[in-house]
Design a protein around this motif. Structure first.
Motif, short mmCIF file in Angstrom:
data_model
loop_
_atom_site.label_atom_id
_atom_site.label_comp_id
_atom_site.label_asym_id
_atom_site.label_seq_id
_atom_site.Cartn_x
_atom_site.Cartn_y
_atom_site.Cartn_z
N PRO A 259 0.80 -1.23 0.03
CA PRO A 259 -0.17 0.06 0.11
C PRO A 259 0.82 1.45 0.00
O PRO A 259 2.02 1.13 0.34
CB PRO A 259 -0.77 -0.06 1.22
N ARG A 260 0.26 2.31 -0.60
CA ARG A 260 1.06 3.71 -0.52
C ARG A 260 0.43 4.20 0.84
O ARG A 260 -0.68 4.32 1.01
CB ARG A 260 0.87 4.33 -1.55
N ARG A 261 1.25 5.00 1.53
CA ARG A 261 1.14 5.70 2.99
C ARG A 261 0.35 6.92 2.41
O ARG A 261 0.67 7.61 1.48
CB ARG A 261 2.14 6.11 3.60
N HIS A 262 -0.65 7.03 3.30
CA HIS A 262 -1.45 8.55 2.94
C HIS A 262 -1.92 9.01 4.35
O HIS A 262 -2.09 8.32 5.04
CB HIS A 262 -2.58 8.68 1.91
N GLU A 263 -2.16 10.35 4.26
CA GLU A 263 -2.91 10.97 5.65
C GLU A 263 -4.26 10.73 5.55
O GLU A 263 -4.92 10.97 4.73
CB GLU A 263 -2.48 12.45 5.58
N PRO A 264 -4.78 10.34 6.97
CA PRO A 264 -6.28 10.24 7.02
C PRO A 264 -6.88 11.22 6.92
O PRO A 264 -6.25 12.47 7.02
CB PRO A 264 -6.32 9.67 8.45
N ASP A 265 -8.08 11.54 6.65
CA ASP A 265 -8.72 13.05 6.47
C ASP A 265 -9.29 13.26 7.86
O ASP A 265 -9.94 12.68 8.40
CB ASP A 265 -10.08 12.71 5.67
N SER A 266 -8.56 14.34 8.31
CA SER A 266 -8.68 14.80 9.77
C SER A 266 -10.05 15.31 10.11
O SER A 266 -10.48 15.12 11.20
CB SER A 266 -7.75 15.82 10.09
N PHE A 267 -10.89 15.66 9.10
CA PHE A 267 -12.26 16.04 9.36
C PHE A 267 -12.98 14.81 9.74
O PHE A 267 -13.69 14.86 10.90
CB PHE A 267 -12.86 16.81 8.17
N TYR A 268 -13.05 13.77 8.95
CA TYR A 268 -13.63 12.57 9.37
C TYR A 268 -13.15 11.81 10.64
O TYR A 268 -14.01 11.29 11.72
CB TYR A 268 -13.76 11.73 8.19
N VAL A 269 -11.92 11.75 10.72
CA VAL A 269 -11.12 11.29 11.95
C VAL A 269 -11.63 11.91 13.21
O VAL A 269 -12.24 11.48 14.12
CB VAL A 269 -9.64 11.33 12.13
N ASN A 270 -11.51 13.26 13.40
CA ASN A 270 -12.40 14.00 14.19
C ASN A 270 -13.83 13.88 14.72
O ASN A 270 -14.30 13.62 15.70
CB ASN A 270 -11.88 15.49 14.10
N LYS A 271 -14.58 13.76 13.57
CA LYS A 271 -16.03 13.65 13.64
C LYS A 271 -16.44 12.63 14.38
O LYS A 271 -17.02 12.25 15.13
CB LYS A 271 -16.43 13.66 12.19
N TYR A 272 -15.88 11.25 13.67
CA TYR A 272 -15.96 9.82 14.38
C TYR A 272 -15.32 9.79 15.79
O TYR A 272 -15.89 9.05 16.67
CB TYR A 272 -15.84 8.85 13.54
N MET A 273 -14.00 10.62 16.17
CA MET A 273 -13.58 10.11 17.42
C MET A 273 -14.42 10.88 18.38
O MET A 273 -14.73 10.34 19.60
CB MET A 273 -11.95 10.96 17.31
N LYS A 274 -15.19 12.00 17.98
CA LYS A 274 -16.06 12.78 18.79
C LYS A 274 -17.32 11.85 19.37
O LYS A 274 -17.71 11.84 20.34
CB LYS A 274 -16.69 14.13 18.62
N LEU A 275 -17.63 11.09 18.32
CA LEU A 275 -18.91 10.01 18.57
C LEU A 275 -18.53 9.19 19.31
O LEU A 275 -19.03 8.62 20.33
CB LEU A 275 -19.24 9.52 17.04
N VAL A 276 -17.24 8.48 19.28
CA VAL A 276 -16.74 7.28 19.93
C VAL A 276 -16.45 7.99 21.48
O VAL A 276 -16.98 7.13 22.47
CB VAL A 276 -15.54 6.91 19.49
N GLU A 277 -15.97 9.18 21.60
CA GLU A 277 -15.72 9.73 22.81
C GLU A 277 -17.02 9.95 23.56
O GLU A 277 -17.26 9.46 24.89
CB GLU A 277 -15.05 10.94 22.60
N ARG A 278 -18.16 10.43 23.17
CA ARG A 278 -19.53 10.55 23.80
C ARG A 278 -20.00 9.27 24.11
O ARG A 278 -20.53 9.06 25.08
CB ARG A 278 -20.38 11.45 22.75
N GLU A 279 -19.74 8.42 23.12
CA GLU A 279 -20.38 7.00 23.47
C GLU A 279 -19.62 6.42 24.77
O GLU A 279 -20.34 5.92 25.54
CB GLU A 279 -20.23 5.82 22.42
N LEU A 280 -18.47 6.45 24.80
CA LEU A 280 -17.50 5.82 26.01
C LEU A 280 -17.64 6.53 27.30
O LEU A 280 -17.65 5.99 28.37
CB LEU A 280 -16.13 5.63 25.40
N PHE A 281 -17.55 7.74 27.10
CA PHE A 281 -17.45 8.65 28.32
C PHE A 281 -18.59 9.71 28.75
O PHE A 281 -18.63 10.57 29.61
CB PHE A 281 -16.19 9.63 28.22
N GLY A 282 -19.69 9.44 27.72
CA GLY A 282 -21.01 10.08 28.16
C GLY A 282 -21.39 11.22 28.05
O GLY A 282 -22.22 11.95 28.25
#
Length: 111
Positions: free
Chosen positions: A88-111
């Motif tokens: 595979p070629r290395r590339h940078e994840p899209d920070s907009f989507y990473v941040n968006k879904y990390m916030k959803l996970v954070e809310r689900e885990l930590f309330g």
């Protein structure tokens, strides 16, 4: 089209869905492209026994889209003999989507 669900014989867990109207290689590469949004590298892992036409199509798509392709021997679970067919070629994840879904996970885990 009719979709087929693939379920693990051991756990009963749903492993995936295949739409027979879309060639498997195209489906796998489309899913891998979607996962590239969240990762530095993305791989497709398929049995070496897959049809030569499917493998050739997957190989080409992986080279074009920078996705890794790994083949394995599905007849020997204790020694699958993984082989990198396309790196595979290395590339940078899209920070907009990473941040968006990390916030959803954070809310689900930590309330």
């Amino acid at each position: 089209g009719v979709e087929h669900n693939y379920v693990s014989k051991d756990t009963g867990q749903k492993l995936g869905v295949i739409n027979p109207l879309m060639p498997k290689g195209v489906e796998h590469s489309a899913s891998a492209c979607a996962y590239k949004i969240f990762s530095h590298r993305c791989y497709i892992v398929v049995p070496r026994s897959s049809g030569s036409e499917d493998l050739a199509r997957l190989d080409s798509l992986c080279v074009i889209f920078g996705i890794g392709l790994v083949l394995y021997d599905s007849t020997d679970a204790s020694n699958p003999k993984f082989q990198a067919a396309v790196r595979p070629r290395r590339h940078e994840p899209d920070s907009f989507y990473v941040n968006k879904y990390m916030k959803l996970v954070e809310r689900e885990l930590f309330g």
